[in-house]
Design an enzyme around this catalytic site. Structure first.
Site, PDB file in Angstrom:
ATOM      1  N   THR A   1     -20.621 142.196  31.205  1.00 47.66           N
ATOM      2  CA  THR A   1     -19.627 142.057  32.278  1.00 47.66           C
ATOM      3  C   THR A   1     -20.215 142.609  33.575  1.00 47.66           C
ATOM      4  OG1 THR A   1     -17.858 142.389  30.693  1.00 47.66           O
ATOM      5  CG2 THR A   1     -17.288 142.687  32.995  1.00 47.66           C
ATOM      6  N   ARG A  29     -11.209 133.755  22.410  1.00 44.97           N
ATOM      7  CA  ARG A  29     -10.786 135.118  22.751  1.00 44.97           C
ATOM      8  C   ARG A  29     -11.097 135.383  24.214  1.00 44.97           C
ATOM      9  NH1 ARG A  29     -13.476 139.510  25.201  1.00 44.97           N
ATOM     10  NH2 ARG A  29     -12.386 141.466  24.734  1.00 44.97           N
ATOM     11  N   THR A  51     -15.160 147.212  33.391  1.00 44.88           N
ATOM     12  CA  THR A  51     -16.004 146.714  32.307  1.00 44.88           C
ATOM     13  C   THR A  51     -15.750 147.575  31.085  1.00 44.88           C
ATOM     14  OG1 THR A  51     -18.266 146.436  31.506  1.00 44.88           O
ATOM     15  CG2 THR A  51     -17.945 148.126  33.176  1.00 44.88           C
TER      16      THR A  51
END
Lengths: 135, 177
Positions: A1, A29, A51
């Site tokens: 991320t 997901r 994150t």
């Protein structure tokens, strides 16, 4: 991320977050990164990008929670960020970090893991990058 | 006049000095420095905060070291699903995409949702069609694949784990997300 937050010379704030998700995740997901208020948030007072354990950042509405603690609780950016990352997220078994800037140019880059890839730069000063906790 | 400021992140996790080799650490530092310095230059040139965060994340997506865009982790089925969002503090406007597979820069798609749609979040096929209609660059899903992430997937499959990119690393490189 990955993520970025910025305060421009006109005093405006913005935030952005992008991710590939989790290794071996089930198809379909989705975590906190694309959800305004969870993994990314910006108002006239503060901008945040997160994150970490997406599900926990969703359940705590992490990014918005910082803005709310500042607006309604009178906490500073540092106090609100630390409370979220070092109390609220671990309390639900989550881990990770965030970057945040407020309208006064205060920065917060807390994380409750061993390290976070991060960098920041203030107008007129040299940029700073860091990886480990002790930096 | 506010003191223009930028901060970026490339993920957090169990990144211990002892478990990172010096060459790899240098690559990460160089990538972070280059991206944060270019964002600082944009701010100094008067760019808006929204433009600067969009461009900084676009560069982070283009860097294979981080779990976004190129270098994204793999799903259980060996594919990539990407998510991104942007939010403008001045207007509280936001744009986001989730579960896209062929958009080269998801953050640009999120920005386009913010600017060119009345909505906040598009997912999956709808998000892809929107991005394509907006003229954004589309690529094949394996464009995002890297050997390191495939190794992480094999490790995760062998240990039946679902790993956040923070935990997706392998000893000694246990990278975080």
């Amino acid at each position: 991320t990955v993520g970025a937050v910025a305060l421009d010379s006109a005093g405006n704030l913005a935030a952005a977050t992008s991710t590939g998700g989790m290794t071996n995740k089930q198809v379909g997901r989705v975590g906190d990164s694309p959800l305004p208020g969870a993994g990314c948030y910006a108002s006239e007072r503060v901008a945040i990008s997160c994150t970490g354990t997406g599900e926990v950042f969703m359940r705590t509405l992490a990014a918005y929670d910082i803005a709310a603690m500042m607006e309604y609780g009178g906490l500073s950016l540092q106090q609100a960020s630390d409370k979220l990352i070092h109390e609220k997220i671990p309390a639900l078994g989550g881990s990770g970090g965030l970057i945040a800037i407020d309208t006064d140019g205060n920065l917060a880059l807390p994380f409750n893991s061993e390290g976070m890839y991060r960098g920041y730069a203030v107008a007129g000063e040299l940029p700073v990058v860091a990886i480990y906790r002790e930096e | 006049m506010a003191r223009a400021t930028i901060a970026i992140h490339g993920g957090a996790g169990a990144i211990a000095r002892a478990s990172m080799d010096a060459d790899k650490e240098l690559l990460y530092r160089q990538a972070l420095l280059q991206i944060v310095a270019s964002a600082q230059a944009l701010l100094a040139a008067g760019s808006s905060a929204l433009d600067v965060v969009t461009e900084a994340v676009r560069q982070l997506e283009a860097c294979p070291l981080f779990n976004a865009g190129v270098g994204a982790v793999f799903t259980h089925e060996g594919t990539h699903e990407l998510d991104a969002s942007v939010m403008d503090g001045r207007t509280r406007e936001a744009g986001a995409v989730a579960g896209v597979r062929r958009v080269r820069h998801p953050v640009l798609a999120a920005r386009s949702v913010l600017e060119n749609s009345p909505h906040v979040l598009f997912i999956g096929q709808g998000a892809e069609s929107f991005a394509e209609k907006q003229g954004l660059e589309m690529v094949s899903n394996d464009f995002f694949s890297t050997p390191e992430r495939r190794t992480q997937l094999e490790h995760a499959l062998n240990t039946q784990q679902t790993l956040l990119d923070h935990d997706g690393g392998l000893p000694p490189d246990r990278k975080f997300g």
